[in-house]
Design an enzyme around this catalytic site. Structure first.
Site, short mmCIF file in Angstrom:
data_model
loop_
_atom_site.label_atom_id
_atom_site.label_comp_id
_atom_site.label_asym_id
_atom_site.label_seq_id
_atom_site.Cartn_x
_atom_site.Cartn_y
_atom_site.Cartn_z
N ALA A 125 0.82 -1.20 0.00
CA ALA A 125 0.00 0.00 0.00
C ALA A 125 0.86 1.25 0.00
O ALA A 125 1.58 1.52 -0.94
CB ALA A 125 -0.95 -0.02 1.18
N SER A 126 0.85 1.97 1.07
CA SER A 126 1.39 3.33 1.11
C SER A 126 2.91 3.41 1.01
O SER A 126 3.43 4.50 0.85
CB SER A 126 0.92 4.02 2.39
OG SER A 126 1.39 3.32 3.51
N VAL A 127 3.65 2.34 1.09
CA VAL A 127 5.10 2.44 1.05
C VAL A 127 5.65 2.51 -0.38
O VAL A 127 6.81 2.84 -0.57
CB VAL A 127 5.78 1.27 1.80
CG1 VAL A 127 5.40 1.28 3.26
CG2 VAL A 127 5.46 -0.05 1.16
#
Length: 106
Positions: free
Chosen positions: A48-50
């Protein structure tokens, strides 16, 4: 890897280390917290956000080394990105994909 998976932080993990022609891959744990199936070395994790920060640092490093030309289409270097696919719904299965609604890589 065993320490992190063993304490339950992630239910499973895959690690890859390469040095020259030598390649080592290890898979440990389960694909989910219920332990429904073991992680295989080719398991596709949802990231996801990484991805944004990791990609930004990688590109910045390459730009500093004068390797990429930022005005060239990404598909020239990464042909697999020429026809991007996205998950149909965020809560759906990771293999329920459709073509991206806009062209991401020329």
């Amino acid at each position: 890897m065993e320490t992190h998976v063993g304490d339950g932080s992630p239910p499973g993990a895959v690690a890859l280390v390469a040095h020259g022609e030598d390649l080592q891959v290890a898979a440990i744990g389960s694909v989910d917290t219920a332990g429904t199936a073991p992680v295989a070395r080719d398991f596709r994790f949802r990231v996801a956000s990484v991805t944004g920060p990791v990609t930004a640092v990688a590109i910045k490093t390459l730009v500093e080394d004068r390797l990429p030309a930022l005005d060239l289409p990404v598909a020239r270097r990464l042909p697999e990105l020429a026809a991007p696919m996205v998950v149909r719904t965020p809560s759906g299965p990771p293999d329920d994909v459709v073509p991206a609604p806009r062209q991401g890589a020329r």
